[in-house]
Design a protein around this motif. Structure first.
Motif, short mmCIF file in Angstrom:
data_model
loop_
_atom_site.label_atom_id
_atom_site.label_comp_id
_atom_site.label_asym_id
_atom_site.label_seq_id
_atom_site.Cartn_x
_atom_site.Cartn_y
_atom_site.Cartn_z
N GLU A 185 -6.03 5.61 8.01
CA GLU A 185 -5.59 5.35 6.77
C GLU A 185 -4.33 5.70 6.66
O GLU A 185 -3.52 5.15 6.33
CB GLU A 185 -6.58 6.35 5.65
CG GLU A 185 -6.25 6.30 4.12
CD GLU A 185 -6.37 4.90 3.62
OE1 GLU A 185 -7.10 4.44 4.13
OE2 GLU A 185 -5.62 4.82 2.23
N GLU A 237 -9.80 8.85 3.58
CA GLU A 237 -8.93 7.94 3.39
C GLU A 237 -7.45 8.97 3.46
O GLU A 237 -7.37 9.40 4.61
CB GLU A 237 -8.94 7.38 1.95
CG GLU A 237 -10.01 6.48 1.79
CD GLU A 237 -9.83 5.03 1.76
OE1 GLU A 237 -8.84 4.62 2.04
OE2 GLU A 237 -10.72 4.21 1.16
N CYS A 245 -2.01 0.28 6.17
CA CYS A 245 -2.56 1.05 4.88
C CYS A 245 -1.62 2.11 4.46
O CYS A 245 -0.70 1.75 4.00
CB CYS A 245 -3.82 1.32 5.16
SG CYS A 245 -4.95 1.73 3.74
N ASP A 262 0.97 -1.40 0.00
CA ASP A 262 0.09 0.23 -0.31
C ASP A 262 1.04 1.32 0.06
O ASP A 262 1.43 1.53 -0.95
CB ASP A 262 -0.90 0.06 1.22
CG ASP A 262 -2.11 0.78 0.95
OD1 ASP A 262 -2.04 2.20 0.97
OD2 ASP A 262 -3.30 0.26 0.83
N ASP A 283 -8.62 7.37 -3.25
CA ASP A 283 -8.52 6.76 -1.95
C ASP A 283 -7.18 7.28 -1.42
O ASP A 283 -6.97 7.87 -0.25
CB ASP A 283 -8.16 5.33 -2.22
CG ASP A 283 -7.71 4.45 -1.09
OD1 ASP A 283 -7.10 4.89 -0.14
OD2 ASP A 283 -7.86 3.18 -1.19
CA CA Z 1 -6.62 3.19 1.44
#
Ligand code: CA
Ligand code: FEO
Ligand code: CA
Length: 673
Positions: free
Chosen positions: A358, A464, A265, A145, A553
């Protein structure tokens, strides 16, 4: 398939989907503003831009420790200048979805590293049919990520790349398992301890030393700085909650050390050269059933614990809340890691709060303090910021190493008139008292969500990435979607019910001061297909049929102050396109114009967008390639034998592999200029 589907059909299809990754657990009665807003929205749309604070000259303390950035010759885009010239220069690619990835003409998109590739010295090559926990512990983890590039000696062609490994897709990883749509019980029954251990070793993060040689990036083999962090790596718990009874377990009676980080994340990198890696959906790792009378019951319900997505609790008591009922309080934090010292102990920074983080993107404020913006990615959850007590010491790296342990956590309230307030989460202030279960600052931080509920924070559509633009001091909030918001729950900052495509909010701190309790805000764009009136998207009309996106995102702001958006959740059945990176104009007459730069292969989402300071390299992470398009009525369960792509190697005996992709311009030069 998507070309044959009419927009109305796409809309209908997308109405049927529900993201399963969050539990929608905010039961608070924080106000929604209903019809009052309708009036205001139309007025706001007319006034769009007029309320925006004029771009302030950023009085940013020079980042002596980030010299490369300072050396960048790039100039800021003309904020609020009325400039009609789009600031991005590349030929847009066609939206769509297939088994491969695609980048704009004139650019190369190369694989830097993929799941299973060696990271530590002596690591074996990947063999999907003979994987073991020991091999995985020294190889690159799954589902990359966040990506952070930390220059070595201020260079843009040599540095560390830090990578989060958020979670695992066991149905795609392991040849022996049934597909994802099979009952979880069936899958769990076949998830042996060895497979669970491989998963645990595939979580966490990687530190890679990378270098550009002859125009091509490569991972430095056998680097002394290479590191794997896993679900077993020993970490410290620091800050105001460290040592609190609610963090004590059988393994750790001190409440100050914990093994591993989970579901990391997005994240951030600090000017002093550390990596902030954020624990998000930690609920999924715990199982068991909480006794209704247990003191943590209210806390765990608010976090959706136990989520029971993984069966690790079958083999490890600490993931079973009946056996170790406080372990879950030791996850859900921001972890700070010094990647330049491979022996350093990662630290969970409790002062920054516990929720489903996030990311954690920071900026040095005009007074020198460090301000970190954070989203809590759940439907109806909040936007936060953390302001350090101390100023960043630009002359002495060591002086900054623990400044994230002291400071103030704030939660955001977005007023209908375009103003907003940051409300401090401090024990004893307002409702954060013993009567409400907050006996100490540790209680407030462990249950930051519930503190935000009581303060009346604004319930957002899954916040996010939240990132500040150093050139303009504006802050961008990615709100990915919220299909559960009803018409009666819309408010000014979350103006659409059944918000399947998300939107982006732009915040202007008062006077450009990120520590101020006040800000103003605007909606930059409501996402989705602008050709379907019912969607209510607000991209600039110059945006092409390829240029719009849904589900923002992650984001990156390049050295010129331009915004790049990475998406999660676009699929042929929902938006007629795969996820990717879109370049989005934020200022001048072109504001709201978006262009597609790169797209991922089938089933993947795009994460981790990160530029080198010279803007000549753009790193992106392709996460979970090979997943099915879940809203396609003809979809078959994804499994090792049946996945929607085998990117990037296309070997029939290898699964799709989450990978880091490095994008450069053919012949060199800045990206998108
Ligand atoms: Ca994300
Ligand atoms: Fe891991 Fe909010 O996405
Ligand atoms: Ca995501």
């Amino acid at each position: 398939m998507n070309e044959q589907m009419k927009p109305e059909e796409l809309l209908l299809r997308s109405q049927q989907y529900e993201l399963s990754e969050d539990a929608g657990a905010n039961p608070s009665a924080n106000p929604t503003m209903g019809e009052i807003i309708a009036t205001r929205l139309s007025r706001r749309d007319i006034m769009r831009g007029a309320l925006a604070v004029t771009a302030t000259t950023a009085a940013i303390v020079p980042l002596a420790l980030e010299t490369a950035r300072a050396q960048t010759q790039a100039s800021a885009v003309g904020a609020s200048s009325g400039n009609t010239t789009p600031s991005f220069n590349f030929r847009e690619i066609a939206a769509g979805s297939d088994e491969n990835h695609h980048v704009a003409e004139g650019y190369d998109a190369d694989i830097l590293i993929r799941w299973g590739d060696p990271v530590l010295p002596g690591a074996p090559e990947f063999d999907p049919k003979a994987q073991t926990p020991a091999k995985q512990a020294v190889q690159f983890g799954y589902n990359s990520d966040y990506l952070g590039f930390l220059p070595i000696d201020g260079k843009s062609d040599h540095g560390l790349l830090v990578v989060n490994h958020e979670y695992t897709n066991e149905e795609l990883m392991f040849p022996s398992l049934p597909g994802r749509q099979d009952l979880r019980a069936v899958r769990f029954a076949q998830m042996t301890k060895d497979l669970a251990d491989i998963e645990m070793m595939a979580h966490g993060g990687s530190v890679l030393e990378i270098r550009k040689i002859g125009g091509k990036w490569q991972v430095v083999k056998d680097s002394k700085l290479a590191r794997r962090i896993t679900a077993e790596t020993e970490m410290l718990i620091t800050g105001p909650a460290a040592g609190h009874d609610r963090l004590k377990t059988g393994y750790d009676p001190t409440g100050t050390k914990v093994r591993g980080m989970l579901n990391n994340c997005a994240g951030g990198r600090t000017p002093w050269g550390t990596w902030l890696t954020c624990e998000e959906n930690i609920n999924g790792y715990f199982w068991g059933a909480m006794n209704e009378q247990h003191p943590e019951n209210r806390n765990y319900r608010r976090m959706g614990i136990p989520g029971q997505w993984y069966n690790w609790g079958q083999y490890y008591d600490r993931f079973d809340i009946n056996k170790e009922p406080r372990e879950a309080n030791r996850f859900g934090w921001v972890v700070e890691i010094d990647p330049f010292d491979p022996n350093s102990t990662p630290k969970k920074r409790t002062a920054m709060g516990r929720f489903k983080h996030e990311g954690a993107a920071g900026i040095i404020n005009s007074d020198g303090r460090y301000v970190v913006y954070q989203g809590d990615d759940e439907r109806f959850d909040y936007v936060y910021k953390f302001v350090t007590e101390a100023a960043v010491n630009t002359a002495n790296r060591a002086a900054n190493m623990d400044i994230l342990d002291r400071g103030t956590l704030f939660v955001a309230k977005y007023n209908a008139d375009g103003t907003g307030e940051w409300m401090p989460l401090i024990v004893g202030q307002g409702p954060l008292t013993a009567a409400n279960g907050f006996n100490s600052q540790a209680d407030v931080l462990i249950e930051a969500r519930r503190a935000g509920d009581l303060l009346g924070a604004t319930k957002m559509d899954r916040p996010e990435d939240v990132e500040a633009n150093e050139k303009t001091n504006k802050v961008y909030v990615m709100l990915t979607n919220n299909s559960r918001r009803t018409a009666g729950q819309v408010d000014a900052a979350n103006p659409r019910s059944d918000n399947r495509f998300g939107h982006i909010v732009e915040m202007m701190p008062e006077g450009g001061n990120h520590a101020s309790p006040k800000f103003t805000w605007e909606i930059l764009v409501r996402c989705g297909d602008p050709s379907i009136a019912a969607v209510g998207a607000t991209f600039h009309p110059n945006t092409t049929k390829d240029g719009w996106f849904g589900m923002p995102d992650n984001c990156a702001i390049d050295a010129m102050g331009r915004l790049w958006i990475a998406t999660d959740g676009n699929q042929p059945s929902r938006t007629g396109r795969a996820d990717g990176v879109w370049a989005l104009e934020t200022d001048g007459a072109a504001r709201g114009t978006s262009k597609l730069f790169y797209r991922v292969p089938n089933g993947a989402e795009l994460c981790g967008p990160e530029f080198t300071p010279d803007m000549e390299t753009f790193f992106v992470a392709v996460q979970h390639p090979g997943e099915p398009d879940e809203d396609d009525p003809n979809v078959k369960p994804a499994s090792f034998d049946q996945m929607s792509t085998r990117w990037p190697d296309f070997r029939p005996d290898h699964p799709a592999k989450p990978s880091v992709v490095v994008i450069t311009r053919k012949g060199g030069g800045k990206i998108g200029v």
